[in-house]
Design an enzyme around this catalytic site. Sequence first.
Site, PDB file in Angstrom:
ATOM      1  N   SER A  84      36.134 -32.648 113.331  1.00  0.00           N
ATOM      2  CA  SER A  84      37.503 -33.113 113.097  1.00  0.00           C
ATOM      3  C   SER A  84      38.232 -33.132 114.429  1.00  0.00           C
ATOM      4  O   SER A  84      37.858 -32.410 115.360  1.00  0.00           O
ATOM      5  CB  SER A  84      38.218 -32.143 112.150  1.00  0.00           C
ATOM      6  OG  SER A  84      39.606 -32.404 112.099  1.00  0.00           O
ATOM      7  N   TYR A 100      41.409 -23.590 109.301  1.00  0.00           N
ATOM      8  CA  TYR A 100      40.724 -24.891 109.244  1.00  0.00           C
ATOM      9  C   TYR A 100      40.320 -25.318 110.660  1.00  0.00           C
ATOM     10  O   TYR A 100      39.182 -25.734 110.903  1.00  0.00           O
ATOM     11  CB  TYR A 100      41.606 -25.964 108.591  1.00  0.00           C
ATOM     12  CG  TYR A 100      40.901 -27.306 108.536  1.00  0.00           C
ATOM     13  CD1 TYR A 100      39.826 -27.505 107.668  1.00  0.00           C
ATOM     14  CD2 TYR A 100      41.272 -28.357 109.380  1.00  0.00           C
ATOM     15  CE1 TYR A 100      39.148 -28.722 107.634  1.00  0.00           C
ATOM     16  CE2 TYR A 100      40.600 -29.580 109.350  1.00  0.00           C
ATOM     17  CZ  TYR A 100      39.532 -29.746 108.476  1.00  0.00           C
ATOM     18  OH  TYR A 100      38.854 -30.949 108.464  1.00  0.00           O
TER      19      TYR A 100
HETATM   20  P1  NDP Z   1      36.915 -34.925 100.066  1.00  0.00           P
HETATM   21  O1  NDP Z   1      37.638 -33.758  99.453  1.00  0.00           O
HETATM   22  O2  NDP Z   1      37.200 -36.280  99.531  1.00  0.00           O
HETATM   23  O3  NDP Z   1      35.326 -34.672  99.976  1.00  0.00           O
HETATM   24  C1  NDP Z   1      34.764 -33.414 100.233  1.00  0.00           C
HETATM   25  C2  NDP Z   1      33.336 -33.394  99.712  1.00  0.00           C
HETATM   26  O4  NDP Z   1      32.768 -32.113 100.017  1.00  0.00           O
HETATM   27  C3  NDP Z   1      33.259 -33.571  98.205  1.00  0.00           C
HETATM   28  O5  NDP Z   1      32.161 -34.391  97.893  1.00  0.00           O
HETATM   29  C4  NDP Z   1      33.025 -32.158  97.688  1.00  0.00           C
HETATM   30  O6  NDP Z   1      32.235 -32.223  96.500  1.00  0.00           O
HETATM   31  C5  NDP Z   1      32.202 -31.561  98.842  1.00  0.00           C
HETATM   32  N1  NDP Z   1      32.305 -30.108  98.867  1.00  0.00           N
HETATM   33  C6  NDP Z   1      33.409 -29.367  99.132  1.00  0.00           C
HETATM   34  N2  NDP Z   1      33.126 -28.064  99.022  1.00  0.00           N
HETATM   35  C7  NDP Z   1      31.807 -27.980  98.687  1.00  0.00           C
HETATM   36  C8  NDP Z   1      30.931 -26.894  98.416  1.00  0.00           C
HETATM   37  N3  NDP Z   1      31.352 -25.622  98.474  1.00  0.00           N
HETATM   38  N4  NDP Z   1      29.647 -27.160  98.091  1.00  0.00           N
HETATM   39  C9  NDP Z   1      29.211 -28.437  98.024  1.00  0.00           C
HETATM   40  N5  NDP Z   1      29.992 -29.511  98.283  1.00  0.00           N
HETATM   41  C10 NDP Z   1      31.277 -29.279  98.594  1.00  0.00           C
HETATM   42  O7  NDP Z   1      37.230 -34.842 101.619  1.00  0.00           O
HETATM   43  P2  NDP Z   1      36.733 -35.736 102.861  1.00  0.00           P
HETATM   44  O8  NDP Z   1      35.801 -36.773 102.443  1.00  0.00           O
HETATM   45  O9  NDP Z   1      37.957 -36.126 103.602  1.00  0.00           O
HETATM   46  O10 NDP Z   1      36.004 -34.609 103.717  1.00  0.00           O
HETATM   47  C11 NDP Z   1      34.659 -34.695 104.141  1.00  0.00           C
HETATM   48  C12 NDP Z   1      34.509 -33.972 105.475  1.00  0.00           C
HETATM   49  O11 NDP Z   1      35.281 -34.648 106.460  1.00  0.00           O
HETATM   50  C13 NDP Z   1      34.980 -32.525 105.477  1.00  0.00           C
HETATM   51  O12 NDP Z   1      34.061 -31.758 106.236  1.00  0.00           O
HETATM   52  C14 NDP Z   1      36.319 -32.596 106.182  1.00  0.00           C
HETATM   53  O13 NDP Z   1      36.670 -31.397 106.821  1.00  0.00           O
HETATM   54  C15 NDP Z   1      36.054 -33.703 107.180  1.00  0.00           C
HETATM   55  N6  NDP Z   1      37.251 -34.356 107.711  1.00  0.00           N
HETATM   56  C16 NDP Z   1      38.154 -34.942 106.860  1.00  0.00           C
HETATM   57  C17 NDP Z   1      39.281 -35.529 107.391  1.00  0.00           C
HETATM   58  C18 NDP Z   1      40.354 -36.132 106.539  1.00  0.00           C
HETATM   59  O14 NDP Z   1      41.476 -36.356 107.040  1.00  0.00           O
HETATM   60  N7  NDP Z   1      40.095 -36.452 105.283  1.00  0.00           N
HETATM   61  C19 NDP Z   1      39.496 -35.585 108.842  1.00  0.00           C
HETATM   62  C20 NDP Z   1      38.491 -34.914 109.625  1.00  0.00           C
HETATM   63  C21 NDP Z   1      37.402 -34.349 109.059  1.00  0.00           C
HETATM   64  P3  NDP Z   1      32.415 -31.294  95.217  1.00  0.00           P
HETATM   65  O15 NDP Z   1      33.859 -30.907  95.114  1.00  0.00           O
HETATM   66  O16 NDP Z   1      31.923 -32.162  94.096  1.00  0.00           O
HETATM   67  O17 NDP Z   1      31.513 -30.142  95.491  1.00  0.00           O
HETATM   68  C1  8X3 Z   2      41.235 -33.245 108.880  1.00  0.00           C
HETATM   69  C2  8X3 Z   2      42.380 -33.927 109.510  1.00  0.00           C
HETATM   70  O1  8X3 Z   2      44.639 -33.719 110.593  1.00  0.00           O
HETATM   71  O2  8X3 Z   2      44.084 -32.011 108.976  1.00  0.00           O
HETATM   72  O3  8X3 Z   2      40.314 -32.707 109.736  1.00  0.00           O
HETATM   73  O4  8X3 Z   2      43.019 -32.040 111.115  1.00  0.00           O
HETATM   74  S1  8X3 Z   2      43.573 -32.842 110.063  1.00  0.00           S
END
Ligand code: NDP
Ligand code: 8X3
Length: 251
Positions: free
Chosen positions: A139, A152
Amino acid sequence: MTKLALITGASSGIGEATARKLASMGYDLILTARRANRLEQIAEQIRSEHNVEVQNLIFDVRDESACEEHLAQISTERPIDVLVNNAGLAAGLEHIDVGSTEDWNAMIDTNIKGLLYVTRIISRRMVAAQHGHIVNLGSIAGTQPYENGAVYCASKHAVHAISQSMRSDLVAHGIKVSEVRPGMVETEFSVVRFHGDEKRAKGVYKGVTPLTGSDIAEVIGWIVSQPAHVNIDDVLITPQQQANAYLTVRK
Ligand code: NDP
Ligand code: 8X3
């Protein structure tokens, strides 16, 4: 031979979009998440749209023995070409003195320990095959820590460090390691961060055209399509309106 990709956290957001993108590129898929119904719906659509094989594994990446048990179900007859370590979350947005230890544990256990458990198991297979590519979802928070985000940001700093060390550990085995580090992407991320408060989650993107899961999936598709001699180490990607973690211009 058809390539095989394992994507964690494929039941929504970036993971789901990456599954769809890699399937469109002809990859067979192994998808993981905790929500079985969501994952099965996505797998069904992907199978019918792209005519690829999709295996679902339902487990919590925080549970080391569940990781061992479920990932052991993957056939050893073919190599895993790509691992996308995507499962992760933010929980809460608070000053350190009032943060919830439950939230902190969820982030540390998922974003750091879960990623490590999955990587340990799959990288062993990649080392044996002397082949593979690991893409970690870091991130912007992994290098730009912001107010209210101590844990985080720490978890994504850890992903940044782990990605760099793991690249050194695996380079001699012909295994690539890449890190994708997005800024604001509108997924279920903020709804999860605010424990289901959809109104507050919407507010995060007010006046901004955020990135989408598909924007990130395009980058991952590009990373894994590079020629064998090219490794993309690290991609930082933000919406045009987000200069960095501290400055977003809203219209
Ligand atoms: P979402 O919440 O849409 O997706 C998260 C995914 O992770 C879901 O499929 C969820 O599935 C899975 N997940 C969460 N916890 C667990 C667990 N304990 N075991 C198994 N699966 C898990 O978020 P994003 O798509 O945005 O996030 C994906 C990644 O991208 C993360 O690592 C996040 O930190 C990173 N990210 C996101 C950003 C944003 O602004 N959205 C920016 C930078 C990085 P389920 O709940 O079905 O288990
Ligand atoms: C997720 C985006 O802006 O919360 O990594 O860092 S932010």
